[in-house]
Design an enzyme around this catalytic site. Sequence first.
Site: not given
Length: 306
Positions: A91, A123, A154, A178
Amino acid sequence: MASVPGQRVAVIGGGGNVGASTAFALIAKGIPVEVLIVDVSEKAALGQALDISDASFMMPGTCRQATFKEAGQADVIVVTAGARQMPDEPRSNLIDRNYAIIKSIMDSLQPIKSTAKILMVSNPVDVLTHIAQTTSGLPREQVLGSGTYLDSGRLCNALSDITGVSPTSIHAYMLGEHGDNQFTGWSAARIGGRPLLDHPKLQGVDLESINKKIAHKAYDIIDAKGSTYFGIGMCAATIAEALLNNTSQVFPLVHYVESFGCYMSWPGAIGSDGVEQSFDVKLDASENEKLYVAIKAIKEACAKYT
């Protein structure tokens, strides 16, 4: 003709998969809001708006195409626009490609409503939330990002499969960044008011394999179908709903954490003013090491865009 809802959520990049999924989720959740679809491709924005409006006839929300100027006056501005992440691409590689896009969007939204909240989804979301805040001119608490909310979902789904407990009753977070430096806060996780790791069905389970599976799931989806959008669309809509309804719910999302001096993915309570509280998560020594690796990576990336 039915009246138009008083609150507005603008979805920038609404012509794409993530934006359209976010807009559809806002309507499908039954939120009484006017959803504005905005995209540099006006044709794509129109198509998505027309299609989503067909789903709104039994819901209190409405959906239409709008301009960037209109979007700047929305109550919540969700930014999903940006360069697409390629298979196996970190990312972090997206930062340079997305910086110009985000700055252009913030310029196009001006003047931005002073009470607006900006929710970044593009992102790498930790760094781009920092960029959005510095280029938008809004206070830090009004600019946030989706962060590790989906990753944490998740995780809870995976733990639900093991324990047999509903994922909504499992309180466990992916934290830090993230991205490739995210980690699970195992020592702070709870289930039924007790430490998660005390659950009998988790004894002997390889926790690191769970962590790696969660962290890599997005890459599996990208490899299989090109991009992820349904999960993150629902997450973005849920965060927007909390901002609109002043729920003070706690989410693991990107916000500025004073004690660490940067935007990062961390539990925070959000309401109509944006981020209301940030929480002190008690981690063990190994988790703290991972935390500071993530913080260092975020700060180094942000330093190029201050």
